[in-house]
Design an enzyme around this catalytic site. Structure first.
Site, mmCIF file in Angstrom:
data_model
loop_
_atom_site.group_PDB
_atom_site.id
_atom_site.type_symbol
_atom_site.label_atom_id
_atom_site.label_comp_id
_atom_site.label_asym_id
_atom_site.label_seq_id
_atom_site.Cartn_x
_atom_site.Cartn_y
_atom_site.Cartn_z
ATOM 1 N N TYR A 122 17.694 113.566 17.359
ATOM 2 C CA TYR A 122 18.457 113.794 19.332
ATOM 3 C C TYR A 122 19.451 115.081 20.247
ATOM 4 O O TYR A 122 19.201 115.818 21.017
ATOM 5 C CB TYR A 122 18.546 112.682 19.923
ATOM 6 C CG TYR A 122 19.297 112.237 21.170
ATOM 7 C CD1 TYR A 122 18.728 112.554 22.688
ATOM 8 C CD2 TYR A 122 20.846 112.173 21.460
ATOM 9 C CE1 TYR A 122 18.519 112.499 22.883
ATOM 10 C CE2 TYR A 122 21.128 112.027 23.250
ATOM 11 C CZ TYR A 122 19.953 111.812 24.000
ATOM 12 O OH TYR A 122 20.783 112.552 25.012
ATOM 13 N N ARG A 129 17.665 121.567 25.513
ATOM 14 C CA ARG A 129 16.409 121.403 26.785
ATOM 15 C C ARG A 129 17.933 121.549 28.047
ATOM 16 O O ARG A 129 17.460 122.294 28.655
ATOM 17 C CB ARG A 129 17.206 119.418 26.996
ATOM 18 C CG ARG A 129 16.622 119.212 28.028
ATOM 19 C CD ARG A 129 16.691 117.606 28.984
ATOM 20 N NE ARG A 129 17.588 117.267 27.868
ATOM 21 C CZ ARG A 129 18.015 115.928 27.789
ATOM 22 N NH1 ARG A 129 16.793 115.427 28.255
ATOM 23 N NH2 ARG A 129 18.817 115.350 27.254
ATOM 24 N N TYR A 181 29.185 113.500 28.958
ATOM 25 C CA TYR A 181 29.956 113.199 27.709
ATOM 26 C C TYR A 181 30.450 113.717 27.124
ATOM 27 O O TYR A 181 30.900 115.056 26.840
ATOM 28 C CB TYR A 181 29.025 112.147 26.806
ATOM 29 C CG TYR A 181 28.107 111.138 27.402
ATOM 30 C CD1 TYR A 181 27.915 109.894 27.690
ATOM 31 C CD2 TYR A 181 26.416 111.077 26.764
ATOM 32 C CE1 TYR A 181 27.195 109.359 28.701
ATOM 33 C CE2 TYR A 181 25.666 110.070 26.895
ATOM 34 C CZ TYR A 181 26.474 108.921 27.999
ATOM 35 O OH TYR A 181 25.230 107.853 28.076
ATOM 36 N N ARG A 194 21.776 109.330 36.326
ATOM 37 C CA ARG A 194 21.284 108.212 36.075
ATOM 38 C C ARG A 194 20.478 107.474 36.697
ATOM 39 O O ARG A 194 19.780 106.756 36.227
ATOM 40 C CB ARG A 194 22.445 106.998 36.085
ATOM 41 C CG ARG A 194 23.938 106.963 35.217
ATOM 42 C CD ARG A 194 23.143 107.431 34.073
ATOM 43 N NE ARG A 194 25.106 107.282 32.922
ATOM 44 C CZ ARG A 194 24.315 107.148 31.436
ATOM 45 N NH1 ARG A 194 23.453 106.725 31.187
ATOM 46 N NH2 ARG A 194 25.365 107.568 31.019
ATOM 47 N N GLU A 294 15.923 99.688 25.471
ATOM 48 C CA GLU A 294 16.382 100.871 26.610
ATOM 49 C C GLU A 294 15.499 100.498 27.536
ATOM 50 O O GLU A 294 14.034 99.968 27.652
ATOM 51 C CB GLU A 294 16.256 102.188 26.455
ATOM 52 C CG GLU A 294 17.374 103.334 27.005
ATOM 53 C CD GLU A 294 17.069 104.844 26.741
ATOM 54 O OE1 GLU A 294 17.789 105.061 25.931
ATOM 55 O OE2 GLU A 294 16.458 105.843 27.540
HETATM 56 C C1 3EB Z 1 22.317 106.835 27.568
HETATM 57 O O1 3EB Z 1 23.293 106.094 28.157
HETATM 58 C C2 3EB Z 1 21.034 106.859 26.965
HETATM 59 O O2 3EB Z 1 18.659 111.954 26.704
HETATM 60 O O3 3EB Z 1 17.233 111.867 28.541
HETATM 61 C C3 3EB Z 1 19.566 107.867 29.381
HETATM 62 C C4 3EB Z 1 18.681 107.988 29.332
HETATM 63 C C5 3EB Z 1 19.340 107.819 27.510
HETATM 64 C C6 3EB Z 1 17.528 109.153 28.891
HETATM 65 C C7 3EB Z 1 17.937 111.784 27.922
HETATM 66 C C8 3EB Z 1 18.761 109.345 26.973
HETATM 67 C C9 3EB Z 1 18.398 110.151 28.218
HETATM 68 O O4 3EB Z 1 23.194 107.756 27.223
HETATM 69 C C10 3EB Z 1 20.600 107.714 26.216
#
Ligand code: 3EB
Length: 301
Positions: A122, A129, A181, A194, A294
């Site tokens: 990932y 990406r 993050y 989001r 999820e």
């Molecule tokens: C998170 O909240 C969960 O890498 O495109 C959620 C939605 C998550 C999109 C992405 C990753 C992605 O981090 C993981």
């Protein structure tokens, strides 16, 4: 469905879905957890044109555009290169279109949690990406989903919805924005918003939402508690978007469930907590190992 005017895209889920040689058709390598899986259809009120450009398939109509790429990672040096190539190809195609505002992206890759630390797949995907997005999203990222599939291991599927008008990005006050993050989650932070309010403000495209609070995963090993936390995140997101609380029969959601054995329980809980809401439960791996469920989807006004 493909023969009907206005059909922009049709999605088949899992190995039992048919295949079609039409750029609007896309096979998603995720198995439904409640057989048989329905098809997902996107349509617009007007004529649709479609075509292919190299490995990229696209369709467009009424200011909306669907574009997809299905790549074999073995055609590249590694996953990072494959992801970068996918985003470069999509980006190059999209910029020369009227529909160049990418609102929503979906990413499905195999063995998403293989490898440790910075070389977990990932995280390599996030790096590729990021490389491939280049300057295209310097004004902000689209809403997105990234999930691990159990289909052909080297198959990388990326697709998007774009528009000739911009949407409005929405963040969740309960969660640190993904692009902020901390370092421990990888060398390149995940690049997504989001949620994205669609241009007319009549719908919200909701990114993959899990039991992440702040930047931390909550309730490891507890699927019920993770689902409750996810629902709390979804409510906070609706509030942040200025939308009324709750989901209804016109709010199609997908629930990605890591362990098939959790599916009956998760589906039962969802039916109880979101009565009447159409939820497609799919077998998929969330991008952090400890996360078991999820949810993504749509909320219409
Ligand atoms: C998170 O909240 C969960 O890498 O495109 C959620 C939605 C998550 C999109 C992405 C990753 C992605 O981090 C993981």
């Amino acid at each position: 469905m493909l023969a009907e005017p206005g059909t922009l895209a049709v999605f088949g889920f899992g190995s039992g879905a048919p295949q079609h040689d039409d750029p609007r058709w896309l096979n998603i390598p995720l198995e439904g957890l409640e057989a048989p899986s329905p098809l997902e259809v996107w349509h617009v009120q007007g004529p649709v044109e479609h075509g292919r450009e190299g490995a990229l398939s696209w369709s467009a109509g009424e200011g909306w555009m669907f574009a997809s790429l299905t790549l074999d990672e073995r055609d590249f040096d590694d996953l990072r290169q494959a992801a970068a190539a996918a985003y470069e190809a999509l980006g190059e195609f999209v910029v020369q279109r009227d529909e160049h505002h990418v609102l929503r992206l979906w990413n499905y890759l195999g063995a998403i949690n293989d490898g440790d630390g910075d070389v977990e797949r990932y995280k390599l995907f996030c790096e590729g990406r990021g490389d491939g997005m280049r300057s295209q999203f310097k004004h902000g990222f689209p809403a997105a989903t990234a999930i691990g599939h159990h289909g052909e291991p080297h198959c990388l599927v990326v697709y998007l919805l774009a528009c000739d008008k911009p949407g409005k990005r929405v963040e969740n006050p309960r969660q640190v924005s993904a692009w902020q993050y901390p370092r421990r989650y990888g060398r390149t932070a995940p690049s997504f918003a989001r949620a994205m309010a669609l241009p007319e403000g009549d719908a919200l495209a909701i990114s993959g939402t899990a039991a992440v609070v702040g930047h931390s995963s909550a309730h490891a090993d507890d699927p019920d508690a993770q689902l409750e936390e996810t629902l709390a995140n979804l409510e906070a997101l609706l509030a942040s978007a200025g939308m009324p609380s709750g989901f209804d029969t016109r709010s199609p959601l997908k629930a990605y469930v890591r362990r098939a054995s959790d599916a009956p329980r998760i589906i039962e809980l969802l039916n109880h907590r979101l009565p009447g809401v159409p939820v497609l439960a799919l077998h998929g791996d969330v991008c952090r190992r400890e996360l078991l469920v999820e949810i993504d989807g749509w909320r219409y006004v």
